[in-house]
Design a protein around this motif. Structure first.
Motif, PDB file in Angstrom:
ATOM      1  N   ALA A  80      47.357  -4.613 -12.228  1.00 38.51           N
ATOM      2  CA  ALA A  80      47.169  -4.577 -10.774  1.00 38.51           C
ATOM      3  C   ALA A  80      48.290  -3.811 -10.093  1.00 38.51           C
ATOM      4  CB  ALA A  80      47.097  -5.999 -10.233  1.00 38.51           C
ATOM      5  N   GLY A  81      49.445  -3.729 -10.763  1.00 34.70           N
ATOM      6  CA  GLY A  81      50.605  -3.083 -10.166  1.00 34.70           C
ATOM      7  C   GLY A  81      50.511  -1.583 -10.086  1.00 34.70           C
ATOM      8  N   HIS A  82      49.527  -0.995 -10.753  1.00 31.50           N
ATOM      9  CA  HIS A  82      49.439   0.462 -10.612  1.00 31.50           C
ATOM     10  C   HIS A  82      48.023   1.003 -10.516  1.00 31.50           C
ATOM     11  CE1 HIS A  82      48.975   0.302 -15.052  1.00 31.50           C
ATOM     12  NE2 HIS A  82      48.332   1.422 -14.895  1.00 31.50           N
ATOM     13  N   GLU A  83      47.008   0.314 -11.019  1.00 30.51           N
ATOM     14  CA  GLU A  83      45.650   0.871 -10.993  1.00 30.51           C
ATOM     15  C   GLU A  83      45.210   1.215  -9.568  1.00 30.51           C
ATOM     16  OE1 GLU A  83      43.391   1.877 -13.127  1.00 30.51           O
ATOM     17  OE2 GLU A  83      44.557   1.396 -14.906  1.00 30.51           O
ATOM     18  N   ALA A  84      45.318   0.239  -8.664  1.00 27.02           N
ATOM     19  CA  ALA A  84      44.866   0.481  -7.298  1.00 27.02           C
ATOM     20  C   ALA A  84      45.740   1.512  -6.598  1.00 27.02           C
ATOM     21  CB  ALA A  84      44.854  -0.826  -6.513  1.00 27.02           C
ATOM     22  N   THR A  85      47.046   1.507  -6.867  1.00 24.71           N
ATOM     23  CA  THR A  85      47.949   2.446  -6.210  1.00 24.71           C
ATOM     24  C   THR A  85      47.663   3.875  -6.634  1.00 24.71           C
ATOM     25  OG1 THR A  85      49.634   0.706  -6.161  1.00 24.71           O
ATOM     26  CG2 THR A  85      50.373   2.947  -5.736  1.00 24.71           C
ATOM     27  N   LEU A 136      53.846   7.021   9.125  1.00 28.23           N
ATOM     28  CA  LEU A 136      53.510   6.667   7.736  1.00 28.23           C
ATOM     29  C   LEU A 136      53.080   5.209   7.541  1.00 28.23           C
ATOM     30  CD1 LEU A 136      55.827   8.660   5.307  1.00 28.23           C
ATOM     31  CD2 LEU A 136      53.349   8.377   5.174  1.00 28.23           C
ATOM     32  N   PRO A 137      53.766   4.204   8.082  1.00 24.00           N
ATOM     33  CA  PRO A 137      53.306   2.820   7.850  1.00 24.00           C
ATOM     34  C   PRO A 137      51.871   2.579   8.303  1.00 24.00           C
ATOM     35  CG  PRO A 137      55.558   2.815   8.645  1.00 24.00           C
ATOM     36  CD  PRO A 137      55.065   4.230   8.786  1.00 24.00           C
ATOM     37  N   THR A 138      51.511   2.998   9.528  1.00 24.27           N
ATOM     38  CA  THR A 138      50.135   2.785   9.966  1.00 24.27           C
ATOM     39  C   THR A 138      49.183   3.747   9.267  1.00 24.27           C
ATOM     40  OG1 THR A 138      50.458   4.265  11.872  1.00 24.27           O
ATOM     41  CG2 THR A 138      50.785   1.907  12.239  1.00 24.27           C
ATOM     42  N   ALA A 139      49.667   4.937   8.911  1.00 29.60           N
ATOM     43  CA  ALA A 139      48.824   5.903   8.203  1.00 29.60           C
ATOM     44  C   ALA A 139      48.391   5.354   6.848  1.00 29.60           C
ATOM     45  CB  ALA A 139      49.573   7.225   8.019  1.00 29.60           C
ATOM     46  N   ILE A 140      49.313   4.721   6.136  1.00 28.94           N
ATOM     47  CA  ILE A 140      48.970   4.158   4.827  1.00 28.94           C
ATOM     48  C   ILE A 140      47.919   3.073   4.974  1.00 28.94           C
ATOM     49  CG2 ILE A 140      49.850   2.819   2.878  1.00 28.94           C
ATOM     50  CD1 ILE A 140      50.601   5.840   2.899  1.00 28.94           C
ATOM     51  N   GLU A 141      48.063   2.216   5.992  1.00 25.90           N
ATOM     52  CA  GLU A 141      47.056   1.168   6.208  1.00 25.90           C
ATOM     53  C   GLU A 141      45.691   1.789   6.482  1.00 25.90           C
ATOM     54  OE1 GLU A 141      47.836  -2.051   5.667  1.00 25.90           O
ATOM     55  OE2 GLU A 141      49.790  -1.206   5.152  1.00 25.90           O
ATOM     56  N   GLU A 142      45.665   2.859   7.279  1.00 27.15           N
ATOM     57  CA  GLU A 142      44.402   3.499   7.603  1.00 27.15           C
ATOM     58  C   GLU A 142      43.793   4.193   6.395  1.00 27.15           C
ATOM     59  OE1 GLU A 142      41.298   5.183  10.239  1.00 27.15           O
ATOM     60  OE2 GLU A 142      42.278   3.298   9.694  1.00 27.15           O
ATOM     61  N   ALA A 194      52.720  -2.209  -3.312  1.00 24.78           N
ATOM     62  CA  ALA A 194      51.816  -1.067  -3.153  1.00 24.78           C
ATOM     63  C   ALA A 194      52.126  -0.309  -1.867  1.00 24.78           C
ATOM     64  CB  ALA A 194      50.365  -1.547  -3.146  1.00 24.78           C
ATOM     65  N   ARG A 195      52.400  -1.031  -0.790  1.00 23.36           N
ATOM     66  CA  ARG A 195      52.696  -0.379   0.484  1.00 23.36           C
ATOM     67  C   ARG A 195      53.973   0.454   0.393  1.00 23.36           C
ATOM     68  NH1 ARG A 195      50.328  -5.550   3.146  1.00 23.36           N
ATOM     69  NH2 ARG A 195      48.591  -4.693   4.344  1.00 23.36           N
ATOM     70  N   GLU A 205      55.360   1.744  -2.314  1.00 19.53           N
ATOM     71  CA  GLU A 205      55.123   2.896  -3.199  1.00 19.53           C
ATOM     72  C   GLU A 205      54.348   3.996  -2.492  1.00 19.53           C
ATOM     73  OE1 GLU A 205      55.071   0.645  -7.553  1.00 19.53           O
ATOM     74  OE2 GLU A 205      53.199   0.967  -6.470  1.00 19.53           O
ATOM     75  N   LEU A 206      53.304   3.634  -1.772  1.00 20.34           N
ATOM     76  CA  LEU A 206      52.495   4.636  -1.078  1.00 20.34           C
ATOM     77  C   LEU A 206      53.291   5.310   0.035  1.00 20.34           C
ATOM     78  CD1 LEU A 206      49.130   2.672  -0.988  1.00 20.34           C
ATOM     79  CD2 LEU A 206      49.511   4.840  -2.166  1.00 20.34           C
ATOM     80  N   GLN A 207      54.044   4.540   0.786  1.00 15.76           N
ATOM     81  CA  GLN A 207      54.852   5.131   1.846  1.00 15.76           C
ATOM     82  C   GLN A 207      55.854   6.137   1.281  1.00 15.76           C
ATOM     83  OE1 GLN A 207      56.668   1.928   4.069  1.00 15.76           O
ATOM     84  NE2 GLN A 207      54.695   0.976   4.531  1.00 15.76           N
ATOM     85  N   GLU A 208      56.543   5.752   0.229  1.00 19.14           N
ATOM     86  CA  GLU A 208      57.572   6.632  -0.328  1.00 19.14           C
ATOM     87  C   GLU A 208      56.971   7.832  -1.052  1.00 19.14           C
ATOM     88  OE1 GLU A 208      60.581   6.459   0.536  1.00 19.14           O
ATOM     89  OE2 GLU A 208      60.316   4.549   1.587  1.00 19.14           O
ATOM     90  N   SER A 209      55.835   7.649  -1.690  1.00 22.20           N
ATOM     91  CA  SER A 209      55.160   8.757  -2.357  1.00 22.20           C
ATOM     92  C   SER A 209      54.729   9.814  -1.348  1.00 22.20           C
ATOM     93  CB  SER A 209      53.951   8.240  -3.133  1.00 22.20           C
ATOM     94  OG  SER A 209      53.196   9.306  -3.679  1.00 22.20           O
ATOM     95  N   PHE A 210      54.104   9.369  -0.260  1.00 26.72           N
ATOM     96  CA  PHE A 210      53.656  10.322   0.763  1.00 26.72           C
ATOM     97  C   PHE A 210      54.833  10.963   1.481  1.00 26.72           C
ATOM     98  CE2 PHE A 210      49.536   8.728  -0.079  1.00 26.72           C
ATOM     99  CZ  PHE A 210      48.642   9.658   0.435  1.00 26.72           C
ATOM    100  N   ARG A 211      55.863  10.183   1.750  1.00 24.16           N
ATOM    101  CA  ARG A 211      57.043  10.731   2.413  1.00 24.16           C
ATOM    102  C   ARG A 211      57.650  11.861   1.569  1.00 24.16           C
ATOM    103  NH1 ARG A 211      59.639   7.747   5.962  1.00 24.16           N
ATOM    104  NH2 ARG A 211      59.042   5.819   4.874  1.00 24.16           N
ATOM    105  N   ALA A 212      57.756  11.609   0.272  1.00 23.26           N
ATOM    106  CA  ALA A 212      58.373  12.597  -0.619  1.00 23.26           C
ATOM    107  C   ALA A 212      57.531  13.862  -0.732  1.00 23.26           C
ATOM    108  CB  ALA A 212      58.595  11.977  -1.990  1.00 23.26           C
ATOM    109  N   LEU A 213      56.222  13.710  -0.851  1.00 24.38           N
ATOM    110  CA  LEU A 213      55.365  14.890  -0.984  1.00 24.38           C
ATOM    111  C   LEU A 213      55.294  15.691   0.311  1.00 24.38           C
ATOM    112  CD1 LEU A 213      52.422  13.656  -3.225  1.00 24.38           C
ATOM    113  CD2 LEU A 213      53.821  15.700  -3.619  1.00 24.38           C
TER     114      LEU A 213
END
Length: 412
Positions: free
Chosen positions: A254-259, A287-293, A370-371, A373-381
């Motif tokens: 669960a720690g990575h499949e969905a992410t 980014l925080p609200t973008a990830i939720e959306e 998950a939140r 990881e997604l925030q930092e992944s998008f920020r970096a890219l």
């Protein structure tokens, strides 16, 4: 758009979780279901499809009448169900030693113990390391001019994070993703026999590996979660070895499949909405609200199932004890009764009460991770590759419940 045609029973044959076209474009079908048949029986899987947000949300929280399992109240035979084939026993022994497919009081006890080690504060303390990993991956990806964003960025980040957190040696981390992907095949609808055997084999290999590692950590504890889980206690209560193994398998899967899937589908959604992507580049504070959306807009786990422990009624439809309901998260997250203009990608959407992480007692324990990881992944890219764009339209993997892209080829 998948055409919707009436079947002899008055339902919609367009709901076809084995169809590549439906997997790629399920949302028009969901709209038809919500409007015309919010509770419908799907004969191929012997399930009741529930498509509206209010119903999905309410049923997720009703753990008295519905459950991930029924074995805490009845045997297979008493519940009117066939026992699982004998060859599957090793798979379910591993899975049911964790908290995903069990109910109170076992679930309550396991979640209480694991939550002592897996706290939101602990997750937030990982942010600097997650940011470092994401930055390294994004920089290397940008310097190479692009490639498969999923294989080169989306997969390595959460796998590395969860492996480091649990203390999996670096030399063994290449084993994790194949084991996880193979085990998750068992959760698809009517999985082929070959996939079932593959899932069982992966569960056995995964459990054997973790058992040996856990025994090493009991003797020589380290600064990792396996060591922590081995020693946590509550009023003298501890995880058994099987529970420790089942918990680690759950955290790794669960720690990575969905992410991974969420990262790929989120970038593809942004590429299809270039104006929205430009807004995110110009306003990274979103980014925080973008990830939720993005999690709402294209949900990585499209369906979760529950067993009916006591008869329920939804929109006048009686669903008897012993039935299985299929809660359509992807549909609930596009319900116009809850989300204004739900088919529009709005990175500033607030409030955004999406059900991507579930609700009730089975709400995803790993949601905070998950939140981050997604925030930092998008920020970096976004920083390393501001001109990123797709090369070709991607294909979706054939799995529906855990839905994601095969690959996402991009150039920079």
């Amino acid at each position: 758009m998948v055409p919707v045609t009436a079947d002899p029973y008055g339902g919609f044959v367009a709901f076809d979780p084995w169809s590549p076209e439906f997997i790629a474009h399920p949302y028009e079908v969901y709209r038809e279901l919500r409007e015309k048949e919010p509770v419908s029986y799907f004969e191929p899987t012997n399930q009741w499809l529930i498509s509206r947000y209010a119903d999905v949300n309410a049923l997720l929280r009703d753990h008295r009448r519905l459950g991930r399992s029924y074995l805490h109240v009845a045997t297979h035979e008493e519940f009117g169900r066939q026992p699982e084939p004998e060859f599957q026993e090793p798979f379910w022994r591993v899975v049911r030693a964790g908290m995903l497919d069990v109910e109170p009081p076992v679930h309550t006890r396991l979640r209480r113990l694991v939550s002592k080690a897996f706290t939101p504060r602990m997750v937030e303390s990982l942010r600097p390391r997650i940011r470092q990993i994401a930055t390294e991956l994004a920089t290397r990806f940008a310097e190479s001019g692009g490639g498969d964003l999923i294989a080169e960025v989306a997969e390595p980040l959460p796998v590395t994070v969860i492996a480091e957190m649990l203390g999996i040696p670096e030399a063994d981390r290449h084993l994790l993703r194949p084991w996880s992907a193979d085990m998750c095949k068992m959760y698809e609808l009517n999985p082929p026999l070959e996939a079932q055997h593959t899932a069982v084999r992966a569960a056995v290999e995964f459990a054997d590996y973790l058992r040996e590692l856990a025994r090493e950590r009991r003797e020589r504890p380290g600064d990792d979660m396996i060591s922590t889980l081995a020693r946590i206690a509550d009023d003298g209560d501890r995880l058994t070895e099987d529970e420790l193994i089942g918990t680690c398998v759950l955290l790794l899967n669960a720690g990575h499949e969905a992410t991974v899937n969420a990262t790929g589908s989120a970038w593809w959604a942004l590429f299809r909405n270039p104006g929205t992507l430009e807004r995110l580049r110009a306003e990274p504070e979103l980014l925080p609200t973008a990830i939720e959306e993005l999690l709402r807009f294209d949900t990585p786990a499209q369906m979760f199932e529950r067993w009916v422990l006591e008869e329920i009624e939804v929109h006048g439809v009686r669903i008897p004890r012993g039935s299985e309901v299929a809660l359509l998260f992807g549909s609930a997250n596009r319900d116009p009764e809850v989300f204004d203009d739900p088919d529009r990608l709005d990175l500033g959407r607030d409030p955004n009460p999406h059900l991507t992480f579930g609700a009730g007692i089975h709400f995803c324990l790993g949601a905070p991770l998950a939140r981050v990881e997604l925030q930092e992944s998008f920020r970096a890219l976004l920083r390393a590759a501001p001109a990123i764009e797709p090369v070709t339209e991607p294909e979706w993997k054939p799995q529906y419940i855990i839905r994601g892209l095969r690959e996402l080829k991009v150039r920079i």
